[in-house]
Design a protein around this motif. Structure first.
Motif, PDB file in Angstrom:
ATOM      1  N   ARG A   1       0.842  -1.211   0.000  1.00 55.93           N
ATOM      2  CA  ARG A   1       0.000   0.000   0.000  1.00 55.93           C
ATOM      3  C   ARG A   1       0.869   1.249   0.000  1.00 55.93           C
ATOM      4  O   ARG A   1       0.624   2.193  -0.748  1.00 55.93           O
ATOM      5  N   ARG A   2       1.856   1.269   0.879  1.00 57.10           N
ATOM      6  CA  ARG A   2       2.738   2.432   0.974  1.00 57.10           C
ATOM      7  C   ARG A   2       3.467   2.638  -0.352  1.00 57.10           C
ATOM      8  O   ARG A   2       3.585   3.760  -0.848  1.00 57.10           O
ATOM      9  N   ALA A   3       3.954   1.552  -0.944  1.00 53.61           N
ATOM     10  CA  ALA A   3       4.649   1.645  -2.233  1.00 53.61           C
ATOM     11  C   ALA A   3       3.710   2.174  -3.316  1.00 53.61           C
ATOM     12  O   ALA A   3       4.111   2.995  -4.150  1.00 53.61           O
ATOM     13  N   MET A   4       2.441   1.728  -3.315  1.00 55.76           N
ATOM     14  CA  MET A   4       1.486   2.211  -4.314  1.00 55.76           C
ATOM     15  C   MET A   4       1.206   3.700  -4.124  1.00 55.76           C
ATOM     16  O   MET A   4       1.160   4.459  -5.097  1.00 55.76           O
ATOM     17  N   VAL A   5       1.011   4.113  -2.883  1.00 58.08           N
ATOM     18  CA  VAL A   5       0.741   5.529  -2.616  1.00 58.08           C
ATOM     19  C   VAL A   5       1.939   6.375  -3.042  1.00 58.08           C
ATOM     20  O   VAL A   5       1.782   7.395  -3.720  1.00 58.08           O
ATOM     21  N   ASN A   6       3.140   5.951  -2.672  1.00 55.05           N
ATOM     22  CA  ASN A   6       4.337   6.716  -3.035  1.00 55.05           C
ATOM     23  C   ASN A   6       4.522   6.780  -4.550  1.00 55.05           C
ATOM     24  O   ASN A   6       4.822   7.845  -5.097  1.00 55.05           O
ATOM     25  N   GLU A   7       4.350   5.657  -5.218  1.00 47.44           N
ATOM     26  CA  GLU A   7       4.504   5.624  -6.676  1.00 47.44           C
ATOM     27  C   GLU A   7       3.431   6.480  -7.353  1.00 47.44           C
ATOM     28  O   GLU A   7       3.711   7.214  -8.290  1.00 47.44           O
ATOM     29  N   ARG A   8       2.213   6.402  -6.876  1.00 46.27           N
ATOM     30  CA  ARG A   8       1.117   7.201  -7.434  1.00 46.27           C
ATOM     31  C   ARG A   8       1.422   8.682  -7.276  1.00 46.27           C
ATOM     32  O   ARG A   8       1.255   9.469  -8.206  1.00 46.27           O
ATOM     33  N   ASN A   9       1.873   9.067  -6.099  1.00 47.89           N
ATOM     34  CA  ASN A   9       2.208  10.470  -5.869  1.00 47.89           C
ATOM     35  C   ASN A   9       3.363  10.920  -6.754  1.00 47.89           C
ATOM     36  O   ASN A   9       3.339  12.025  -7.298  1.00 47.89           O
ATOM     37  N   SER A  10       4.362  10.071  -6.922  1.00 45.35           N
ATOM     38  CA  SER A  10       5.504  10.416  -7.777  1.00 45.35           C
ATOM     39  C   SER A  10       5.066  10.603  -9.220  1.00 45.35           C
ATOM     40  O   SER A  10       5.463  11.559  -9.883  1.00 45.35           O
TER      41      SER A  10
END
Length: 172
Positions: free
Chosen positions: A57-66
């Motif tokens: 989840r954290r990786a998805m949120v970070n990647e989405r934000n990037s």
């Protein structure tokens, strides 16, 4: 890497991850890319990851934000959805499309809070951890997001009681 535990994790959790990614991105293709990127990050660190779902989840949120920051613009929602509804689910599809269109009108951070808080049914603390912000930020973004959804949809939105399964599709 050919770890059977990782393979099982992906086989079991992929549909849930794809639905969450779809809600975060609004596009099936972007959702698949987002999940794959997150799973690659998890795979590299699999032996050190204590809570794979939280990590993904954290990786998805970070990647989405990037991605959102790099592009400087938002994707448009499409009529296609990851799950194919049954023919008798016409009303649910209409409501789901309305909700997805309304979510697309929200800022990225607000949308992320609503997806993680109400679709994933995560606690405020878990959402704050996944997003790298405070619990207060999650609370204020959720409250503002629900108010915005209420305004856009022209009807009441009551958080978890309204947003998940019924409007966005059944989780498996």
């Amino acid at each position: 890497m050919d770890d059977p535990d990782f393979r099982e994790f992906v086989e079991v959790r992929y549909p849930d991850l794809l639905r969450t990614a779809y809600l975060l991105t609004g596009s099936r293709d972007a959702a698949q890319d987002l999940v794959h990127e997150a799973l690659l990050k998890v795979m590299r660190h699999w032996l050190r990851v204590d809570d794979p779902m939280a990590y993904v989840r954290r990786a998805m949120v970070n990647e989405r934000n990037s991605r959102w920051r790099r592009r400087g613009l938002r994707e448009l929602l499409t009529a296609a959805i990851p799950d194919r509804p049954s023919p008798d689910a016409t009303d649910a599809v209409v409501v789901r499309d309305e909700l997805l269109a309304a979510l697309d009108r929200l800022p990225n951070r607000m949308r992320t809070v609503l997806v993680l808080r109400y679709w994933e049914d995560l606690s405020e603390a878990t959402v704050a951890e996944a997003m790298g912000c405070s619990v207060g930020t999650v609370k204020s973004q959720a409250a503002r997001g629900l108010t915005r959804l209420r305004d856009v949809l022209g009807r009441p939105v009551h958080g978890a009681a309204t947003v998940p399964n019924k409007l966005v599709g059944e989780r498996g």
